[in-house]
Design a protein around this motif. Structure first.
Motif, short mmCIF file in Angstrom:
data_model
loop_
_atom_site.label_atom_id
_atom_site.label_comp_id
_atom_site.label_asym_id
_atom_site.label_seq_id
_atom_site.Cartn_x
_atom_site.Cartn_y
_atom_site.Cartn_z
N ASP A 26 11.54 -20.21 -20.62
CA ASP A 26 11.33 -18.87 -20.08
C ASP A 26 9.86 -18.48 -20.30
N PRO A 27 8.96 -19.08 -19.46
CA PRO A 27 7.52 -18.89 -19.70
C PRO A 27 6.91 -17.74 -18.89
N TYR A 28 5.92 -17.08 -19.47
CA TYR A 28 5.16 -16.04 -18.78
C TYR A 28 3.68 -16.33 -18.92
N ALA A 29 2.93 -16.09 -17.83
CA ALA A 29 1.48 -16.25 -17.87
C ALA A 29 0.83 -14.91 -18.20
N PHE A 30 -0.15 -14.94 -19.08
CA PHE A 30 -1.00 -13.77 -19.36
C PHE A 30 -2.39 -14.20 -18.95
N ASP A 31 -2.94 -13.58 -17.89
CA ASP A 31 -4.18 -14.11 -17.32
C ASP A 31 -4.97 -12.98 -16.66
N ASP A 32 -6.28 -12.98 -16.84
CA ASP A 32 -7.09 -11.92 -16.20
C ASP A 32 -7.56 -12.35 -14.81
N LEU A 33 -7.16 -13.54 -14.38
CA LEU A 33 -7.47 -14.07 -13.04
C LEU A 33 -8.98 -14.23 -12.82
N SER A 34 -9.76 -14.32 -13.91
CA SER A 34 -11.20 -14.55 -13.74
C SER A 34 -11.42 -15.97 -13.24
N GLU A 35 -10.65 -16.92 -13.72
CA GLU A 35 -10.69 -18.29 -13.19
C GLU A 35 -9.32 -18.71 -12.67
N GLY A 36 -8.29 -18.01 -13.10
CA GLY A 36 -6.93 -18.35 -12.68
C GLY A 36 -6.64 -17.84 -11.27
N ASN A 37 -5.51 -18.24 -10.75
CA ASN A 37 -5.13 -17.87 -9.38
C ASN A 37 -3.74 -17.24 -9.36
N ARG A 38 -3.69 -16.06 -8.77
CA ARG A 38 -2.43 -15.30 -8.69
C ARG A 38 -1.30 -16.16 -8.12
N ASP A 39 -1.60 -16.94 -7.08
CA ASP A 39 -0.53 -17.66 -6.38
C ASP A 39 -0.17 -18.99 -7.03
N SER A 40 -0.74 -19.26 -8.21
CA SER A 40 -0.40 -20.52 -8.86
C SER A 40 0.88 -20.41 -9.70
N VAL A 41 1.37 -19.17 -9.86
CA VAL A 41 2.61 -18.97 -10.64
C VAL A 41 3.47 -17.93 -9.90
N PRO A 42 4.79 -17.93 -10.10
CA PRO A 42 5.61 -16.92 -9.45
C PRO A 42 5.18 -15.51 -9.88
N ALA A 43 5.22 -14.56 -8.91
CA ALA A 43 4.71 -13.20 -9.18
C ALA A 43 5.40 -12.56 -10.38
N ASP A 44 6.70 -12.81 -10.54
CA ASP A 44 7.41 -12.16 -11.65
C ASP A 44 7.18 -12.86 -12.99
N ARG A 45 6.30 -13.85 -12.98
CA ARG A 45 5.97 -14.56 -14.23
C ARG A 45 4.54 -14.26 -14.67
N LEU A 46 3.85 -13.37 -13.95
CA LEU A 46 2.43 -13.12 -14.25
C LEU A 46 2.23 -11.75 -14.87
N ILE A 47 1.58 -11.72 -16.03
CA ILE A 47 1.15 -10.46 -16.64
C ILE A 47 -0.37 -10.47 -16.59
N GLU A 48 -0.97 -9.51 -15.89
CA GLU A 48 -2.43 -9.49 -15.79
C GLU A 48 -3.02 -8.88 -17.03
N GLY A 49 -3.92 -9.58 -17.67
CA GLY A 49 -4.54 -9.06 -18.89
C GLY A 49 -5.61 -10.01 -19.40
N ASP A 50 -6.44 -9.46 -20.28
CA ASP A 50 -7.61 -10.17 -20.79
C ASP A 50 -7.37 -10.51 -22.27
N ILE A 51 -7.66 -11.74 -22.67
CA ILE A 51 -7.42 -12.10 -24.08
C ILE A 51 -8.35 -11.36 -25.05
N GLN A 52 -9.38 -10.69 -24.51
CA GLN A 52 -10.22 -9.89 -25.41
C GLN A 52 -9.53 -8.55 -25.75
N ASP A 53 -8.45 -8.24 -25.07
CA ASP A 53 -7.77 -6.95 -25.22
C ASP A 53 -6.55 -7.12 -26.13
#
Ligand code: UFG
Length: 336
Positions: A26-53
């Motif tokens: 049951d994996p979730y991505a936490f990514d600010d999409l600075s280098e990542g791509n929104r469409d590389s993972v299912p929308a309901d598995r993506l949490i947008e955020g920055d590891i500096q936060d």
């Protein structure tokens, strides 16, 4: 298992997320999409955020009920790290510290960390075992080694379990060519060659043909992202409370830059323009992994060890989506 993948919409992270989903996790991505791509993972598995936060990280860990974290969020270009060490220390090291501190605050006890062959001294004998001397020569390697040490010290003091995976040259695309490498700023060999093949750049520049290798170009050990994903799955499923392990992940086969180019030309079916120029600062002549430890301890067996299969999958991706995920949006909007 509920797993938070920081940097989980990036090249290796998203391959891992898709693999874990298919393996019943049951994996979730936490990514600010600075280098990542929104469409590389299912929308309901993506949490947008920055590891500096820190707050956002803690919220994501709580909301997902994470039992483990896999940290893929990092900058990973050797030449860029030499130009921009401040950025590499900030993102790679302080980012990892933030993740560890958020884990402590939320009670997550397991971390998997993406490390690199660049942590080793290049004077070691090949193939490199995990016991080889660690003397990184470039900021990419020093920042990753600093993270390794930080994780080990946190583990000793606070009882975290960890697995550190030292990747050699991550490469390839999903076998069906639907997901692959797409960075805003590309410096890696295989995507650059294939960009030259589709006409996105004039040619590939080969950094030196005067190395002490069989054809004068650098030797690397390319490992498919699906095989790296399998390594993460095995590692997270076999963690022991409060203990840690370090594993090399490579195919064990050294391939020269010229041989990679030839394999790409075979896959593409035509000559790809190339030119030889001087050596690139920070490059070692040869890097080859011994991955015996992860094979023996976890039963890891790469499914795509051959360079032909690695570049074949990468070519399917680049041929279908020459502009990466942007092209996928276009294809899908035409489909509907
Ligand atoms: N190369 C070229 N032309 C290019 C780009 C790369 O000839 O335009 C050569 C490089 O000189 C090198 C090989 O292709 O010999 C592979 O280069 P990449 O940039 O694709 O990858 P690196 O070898 O720099 O990176 C790898 C791993 C890291 C590891 C690092 C250590 O990705 O994990 O090597 O140097 F740390």
């Amino acid at each position: 298992m509920k797993i938070l993948l920081t940097g989980g919409a990036g090249y290796v992270g998203s391959a891992c997320l898709r693999w874990l989903l298919n393996s019943g996790h049951d994996p979730y991505a936490f990514d600010d999409l600075s280098e990542g791509n929104r469409d590389s993972v299912p929308a309901d598995r993506l949490i947008e955020g920055d590891i500096q936060d820190r707050e956002a990280l803690e919220k994501a860990m709580r909301d997902t009920g994470a039992e483990a974290v896999m940290n893929f969020a990092a900058l990973a270009s050797v030449p860029d790290s030499i130009r921009l060490p401040e950025l590499y220390w900030r993102i790679n090291v302080f980012g990892t510290k933030n993740i560890l501190d958020a884990m402590m605050a939320t009670g997550v006890k397991r971390i998997l960390f993406s490390s690199t062959a660049a942590t080793y001294s290049f004077d070691n004998e090949m193939p490199l075992t995990e016991e080889a001397a660690l003397v990184p020569k470039v900021p990419y390697g020093t920042t990753k080694l600093a993270c390794e040490k930080m994780i080990q010290e946190y583990s000793n003091a606070y009882g975290l379990s960890y697995a550190i995976l030292r990747y050699f040259n991550a490469a390839g695309a999903d076998p069906d060519g639907e997901f692959g490498e797409d960075r805003h700023h590309e410096t890696h060999l295989i995507p650059l060659i294939l960009q030259a093949a589709v006409g996105k750049r004039d040619k590939i520049t080969i950094f030196g043909n005067d190395w002490e290798t069989r054809d004068g170009t650098c030797v690397r050990d390319y490992v498919h992202t699906s095989d790296l994903a399998q390594a993460h799955q095995l590692a997270v499923e076999n963690m022991k409370p409060g203990e840690g392990e370090i594993f090399n992940c490579g195919s064990g086969d050294g391939v020269t830059v010229q041989e990679v180019l030839q394999a790409c030309e075979n896959a593409v079916g035509r000559t790809i323009p190339s030119e030889i120029c001087g050596r690139r600062p920070g490059d070692p002549a040869i890097l080859i992994a011994s991955s015996q430890k992860i094979k023996d301890q976890l039963g890891w067996e790469p499914q795509f060890p051959k360079i032909e299969d690695i570049v074949g999958s990468a070519w399917r991706w680049h041929e279908r989506y020459p502009h990466g995920y942007k092209d996928k949006e276009t294809v899908h909007s035409q489909d509907t």
